[in-house]
Write an enzyme that holds these catalytic residues in place. Structure first.
Site, short mmCIF file in Angstrom:
data_model
loop_
_atom_site.label_atom_id
_atom_site.label_comp_id
_atom_site.label_asym_id
_atom_site.label_seq_id
_atom_site.Cartn_x
_atom_site.Cartn_y
_atom_site.Cartn_z
N HIS B 78 -7.57 15.12 -6.00
CA HIS B 78 -6.69 16.10 -5.30
C HIS B 78 -5.13 15.45 -5.33
O HIS B 78 -5.11 14.34 -5.30
CB HIS B 78 -7.33 16.06 -3.63
CG HIS B 78 -6.48 17.13 -2.92
ND1 HIS B 78 -5.18 17.43 -2.68
CD2 HIS B 78 -7.09 18.43 -2.45
CE1 HIS B 78 -5.09 18.66 -2.06
NE2 HIS B 78 -6.21 19.00 -1.83
N GLY B 159 13.82 9.84 8.32
CA GLY B 159 13.18 8.62 7.79
C GLY B 159 13.93 8.01 6.43
O GLY B 159 14.82 8.86 6.15
N HIS B 164 7.70 4.99 1.27
CA HIS B 164 7.49 3.96 1.79
C HIS B 164 6.52 3.24 0.50
O HIS B 164 5.92 3.89 -0.04
CB HIS B 164 6.49 4.13 2.84
CG HIS B 164 5.82 3.00 3.53
ND1 HIS B 164 4.84 2.31 3.03
CD2 HIS B 164 5.78 2.59 4.85
CE1 HIS B 164 4.36 1.60 4.04
NE2 HIS B 164 5.00 1.46 5.00
N PRO B 165 6.71 1.85 0.40
CA PRO B 165 6.21 1.22 -0.82
C PRO B 165 4.66 1.55 -0.87
O PRO B 165 4.30 1.78 -2.21
CB PRO B 165 6.31 -0.40 -0.54
CG PRO B 165 6.73 -0.49 0.91
CD PRO B 165 7.40 0.72 1.43
N THR B 166 3.90 1.58 0.08
CA THR B 166 2.30 1.91 0.05
C THR B 166 1.94 3.20 0.44
O THR B 166 0.77 3.56 -0.13
CB THR B 166 1.58 0.81 0.77
OG1 THR B 166 1.73 0.66 2.04
CG2 THR B 166 1.70 -0.69 0.02
N ALA B 167 2.75 3.71 1.27
CA ALA B 167 2.24 4.81 1.82
C ALA B 167 2.97 6.29 1.68
O ALA B 167 2.81 7.55 2.19
CB ALA B 167 2.46 4.83 3.47
N GLY B 168 3.92 5.98 0.57
CA GLY B 168 4.65 7.09 0.20
C GLY B 168 5.54 7.92 1.00
O GLY B 168 6.43 7.39 1.92
#
Lengths: 294, 294
Positions: B78, B159, B164-168
């Site tokens: 997805h 924002g 965000h480096p890991t959460a996009g």
């Protein structure tokens, strides 16, 4: 507990509001709906509440109706034998049929004492098999009541052995939720509505949980098949609708529209959608709102 | 208010349960459903609640997902661009679209501040016409996000201006309830289902709030027109159904049945019953359950 009392007043706005007032502003009682029909000259109230609070409000409304409605001057298309014609209690959510029966008997006894009103128990509260059916009890209507009640088999369950002079008598009891569904026909011929009613209803060889009669909507110049579906889980709305359509076709008449009177359980309408769309494997839990109520 | 947040975790049971826990045991919040798909590597939650209580639960879940899901190591079928990929708020019963939009913006602002997460508003909450469509915002996915966000037109609504480096990043907003409705056809010819889909859907000149595609049901040897009705109040189920029927007739094909997938608002089914029965003057308040819920 739900209660759907029917009062024999569908025209006088002041009297209608006075009766509705008995269900307003009471703790643990909620007036869900009330509608009055001038042709039927009848008012149907739908109210829910905690059993004892509901009992008091219903008794108050009966008192108002007995005082203000005079059946000797009443005319309308709907059969009736009392100012308060019929008072069914319906168990919903966390109350049993047994509690509904018990409550109907309490109200019957109290109304008989307070207002001198003969009370006939019917449906699940009936005192015998010959007294379950509303139309059997009501046969002869207000005008034939005095003579009917002279017969020992028509002694009321509570109250005097003769009709109240202006308020007649009341049928009271407990039953399953009922769907009041009318199909309007593109004709002004009442005879056709009557003929259709007679074949779609149970006593005429029709659907097991269907009562029906022809009614004239004089202001619109059409007639309708007025039905009560007494168990929509077994006699569904779409089946009654389609059967009326089929019978109407025989007289060259089409359906003009239909009406749902008062409240209807969600599932009765979901059944209709499922049928016409041919929905496979539908679960009532898929209705968003059924999840919200749990 | 309803919320259907999508999280990019469909395999790790412990993480899935931890996210679901944010919606459990909260006053005025009810977790209706959650399902995780390993192929999609994605989790879809359906939750309803009072707006403020729902806001707090959603913010808590976003916090858990941001902390536990690492998009740099995520793969699945997805498309996705964030640990919390998309958060639609849906007005149901007594709340308006305006309230849903306002709530989505509150959550977006708070999540951006608490978790340093870029938030893009979409659908009815979008800040401009180019940002309404989820697939347009998500194009390029997580892997292309850093580059995409360098362009001034892809500055987030709340924002930081970089992922965000890991959460996009997260897409959040408000939309109408969606009805997933499939019509099965008495044919195994996928081309016919495709042709019908193309003319009944909006982009093909069909119904304004209908998306559609042909799908093969290989186990049953039939095909279906699989539809998403994105506003059932304007493109009703019966209209989509009848239009498929009419188009199918052109190919000599009849309808075999239909399916409603997942949850459906009561009114969408009531509309169907009203249409086929021709019910006049029906009010949603006549549904018994709608009164009991107030």
């Amino acid at each position: 507990m739900e209660c759907v009392p029917n009062f024999s007043e569908g025209r006088d706005k002041a009297k209608i509001e006075k009766i509705a007032d008995a269900f307003r502003g009471k703790t643990s009682v909620k007036l869900l709906d009330y509608s009055a029909d001038a042709d039927h000259n009848r008012m149907v109230v739908t109210v829910v509440g905690e059993p004892q609070a509901l009992k008091n409000a219903v008794l108050e409304a009966i008192g108002i109706a007995v005082k203000t409605i005079d059946l000797t001057k009443h005319e309308g298309q709907h059969p009736r034998m009392g100012a308060v014609d019929v008072v069914p209690f319906i168990p919903i959510r966390e109350v049993t049929m047994e509690e509904a029966i018990a409550l109907s008997k309490e109200v019957a006894q109290e109304a008989a004492e307070r207002y001198g009103l003969p009370m006939f128990l019917y449906e699940k509260a009936a005192s015998g098999p010959g007294r379950e059916n509303l139309s059997v009890i009501r046969k002869g209507e207000f005008e034939g009541l005095a003579e009917k009640m002279q017969k020992p088999e028509w002694k009321p369950d509570f109250g005097p052995a003769q009709p109240h002079p202006t308020a007649g008598a009341t049928v009271i009891g407990a039953r399953m939720p009922l769907v009041a569904y009318n199909v309007n026909l593109n004709t002004d011929n009442l005879e056709i509505a009557d003929k259709i009613s007679k074949v779609v209803r149970h006593i005429g060889g029709g659907l097991r949980f269907c009562k029906a009669m022809g009614v004239e909507l004089t202001d619109r110049g059409i007639v309708q098949v007025s039905m009560n579906l007494t168990d929509y889980t077994k006699t569904s709305i779409y089946r009654a609708h389609e059967l009326v359509r089929i019978e109407a076709a025989r007289w060259g008449v089409t359906i003009a529209g239909s009406e749902v009177i008062g409240l209807v359980p969600m599932q009765a309408l979901v059944d209709v959608a499922e049928y016409y769309l041919g929905i496979e494997n539908f679960s009532p839990a898929q209705v968003l709102e059924s999840n919200l109520m749990e």
